[in-house]
Write a protein that holds these residues in place. Structure first.
Motif, short mmCIF file in Angstrom:
data_model
loop_
_atom_site.label_atom_id
_atom_site.label_comp_id
_atom_site.label_asym_id
_atom_site.label_seq_id
_atom_site.Cartn_x
_atom_site.Cartn_y
_atom_site.Cartn_z
N GLU A 13 0.83 -1.21 0.00
CA GLU A 13 0.00 0.00 0.00
C GLU A 13 0.86 1.25 0.00
O GLU A 13 0.58 2.22 -0.73
CB GLU A 13 -0.92 0.00 1.23
N GLU A 60 0.87 4.20 -2.89
CA GLU A 60 0.58 5.61 -2.60
C GLU A 60 1.80 6.48 -2.89
O GLU A 60 1.69 7.59 -3.43
CB GLU A 60 0.14 5.76 -1.15
N HIS A 93 -11.45 3.08 -6.57
CA HIS A 93 -10.60 4.23 -6.25
C HIS A 93 -11.25 5.16 -5.23
O HIS A 93 -10.56 5.84 -4.49
CB HIS A 93 -10.24 5.01 -7.51
N ARG A 140 -12.92 4.28 -2.59
CA ARG A 140 -13.06 3.68 -1.26
C ARG A 140 -12.01 4.16 -0.27
O ARG A 140 -12.07 3.83 0.91
CB ARG A 140 -12.99 2.15 -1.37
N HIS A 141 -11.04 4.92 -0.73
CA HIS A 141 -10.00 5.46 0.14
C HIS A 141 -10.46 6.81 0.69
O HIS A 141 -11.18 7.55 0.03
CB HIS A 141 -8.71 5.64 -0.65
N SER A 158 -8.68 9.39 1.09
CA SER A 158 -8.07 10.44 0.28
C SER A 158 -8.70 10.46 -1.11
O SER A 158 -8.96 9.40 -1.69
CB SER A 158 -6.56 10.20 0.15
N GLY A 199 -6.43 6.66 -3.34
CA GLY A 199 -7.18 5.48 -3.76
C GLY A 199 -6.93 5.07 -5.19
O GLY A 199 -7.08 3.90 -5.55
N GLU A 211 -3.58 3.05 -5.27
CA GLU A 211 -3.74 1.85 -4.45
C GLU A 211 -4.67 0.86 -5.12
O GLU A 211 -4.41 -0.35 -5.13
CB GLU A 211 -4.25 2.23 -3.06
N ALA A 256 -5.72 -2.25 1.90
CA ALA A 256 -6.41 -1.36 2.85
C ALA A 256 -7.11 -2.19 3.92
O ALA A 256 -6.49 -3.08 4.51
CB ALA A 256 -7.37 -0.42 2.12
N LYS A 278 -11.41 0.83 7.90
CA LYS A 278 -11.35 1.31 6.52
C LYS A 278 -11.87 0.24 5.56
O LYS A 278 -11.80 -0.96 5.83
CB LYS A 278 -9.91 1.68 6.15
N ILE A 281 -9.95 -2.47 -0.56
CA ILE A 281 -9.77 -2.09 -1.97
C ILE A 281 -9.29 -3.32 -2.71
O ILE A 281 -8.28 -3.93 -2.35
CB ILE A 281 -8.76 -0.94 -2.11
#
Length: 313
Positions: free
Chosen positions: A150, A154, A236, A238-239, A241, A245, A248, A260, A272, A275
């Motif tokens: 991850e 990122e 994308h 689901r993050h 940020s 996402g 990741e 995640a 969280k 992903i």
């Protein structure tokens, strides 16, 4: 000047990164931004002040960083042009090189996979603890592997795609503006105390500056991995940020992993979203696959930079 400069900066960083002896002697340029941020935070982030005033002082901190980064970058670039004329691109490439992290990111993630492959979970935990902010002391091997992958995904945006994008768009001022704001976001751009309103401006500026690079980075990861598009498009968002996402989800889809999920910070578990829809039990082999994917994505960037330099020659 810009075309060969970008390619040269990429190649120097890919070859040697930021060597440990150089770091021991000089530190790193982002350390200067960190000191400015610390000075501003000590004087301007007063907990007794109201949220509006603290937000304004955080915005002033971001403005100070912008003035320093844009002004300093422009001055160095102008001096290079004045002193070296047609060879200024070489000096600017060397001044841009520390703002990229192709080699450094690879070299930080690799020991995690090595530790896992050797069955040395404590060593793998120590290695991953150097690149993630979550609690690592209780992570099992799969959790350590996922954390490393991850972070690699990122940081492909933060350390490679975004600095390169802003170097292309704005030369040294663009690159070092991005690094200044990204450093501020990592240090003060948090909702938790003692930052909150004070870090709001840094966090929002970082979101804006990563908007295009994160999406471009995700495309490169899917191209390098030969797939992952469906997971990228579906997951994308689901993050937490608006940008992280993307890379990741691209990494999760390309590797066939689930990333995640629940994670602990300072002893508090945050539920969280997952992903991807692949395996949860990531392994040392998956860390190695992620690094190979990362290297291919970096090669794609270098090829694009070479084509741009050739076109401009």
């Amino acid at each position: 000047m810009a075309e060969p400069m970008v390619l040269a900066a990429l190649l120097v960083d890919a070859a040697i990164g930021w060597p440990a002896p150089l770091y021991a002697r000089l530190g790193h340029p982002v350390g200067g931004f960190a000191r400015v941020i610390g000075w501003c935070a000590r004087g301007w982030n007063r907990q007794e002040w109201g949220a509006t005033l603290r937000r304004a002082m955080g915005a002033l901190t971001a403005l100070v960083l912008l003035v320093l980064a844009i002004g300093g970058g422009w001055l160095l670039q102008a001096l290079a042009g004045w002193l070296l004329g047609p060879w200024a691109w070489a000096a600017v490439a060397l001044l841009a090189w520390p703002g990229l992290a192709l080699r450094s990111l690879h070299d930080y993630v690799r020991p995690v996979g090595v530790g896992l492959a050797q069955g040395d979970l404590p060593a793998a935990r120590r290695a991953v603890g150097m690149i993630v902010g979550r609690d690592t002391a209780t992570l099992d091997a799969a959790g350590v592997a996922r954390a490393a992958i991850e972070s690699l995904a990122e940081s492909f945006c933060d350390g490679v795609a975004a600095p390169l994008f802003w170097l292309v768009v704005g030369g040294l001022p663009g690159l070092w503006t991005y690094k200044a704001i990204n450093t501020a976001d990592s240090l003060i751009g948090h909702r938790e105390a003692p930052w909150g309103p004070f870090g709001w401006a840094a966090a929002r500026l970082d979101d804006v500056l990563n908007l295009l690079p994160a999406r471009l980075g995700a495309v490169l990861l899917c191209l390098a991995g030969g797939g992952g598009w469906a997971v990228l498009w579906r997951d994308h968002g689901r993050h937490a940020s608006p940008n992280a996402g993307w890379t990741e989800a691209a990494m999760a889809g390309a590797l066939g992993l689930r990333l995640a999920g629940p994670v602990a910070y300072d002893g508090v578990v945050h539920d969280k979203a997952w992903i991807g829809d692949g395996r949860v039990e990531a392994t040392a082999g998956d860390v190695a696959r992620a690094l190979r994917l990362y290297r291919r994505a970096c090669v794609l960037l270098i090829v694009l930079a070479a084509l741009w330099a050739w076109k401009g020659s």
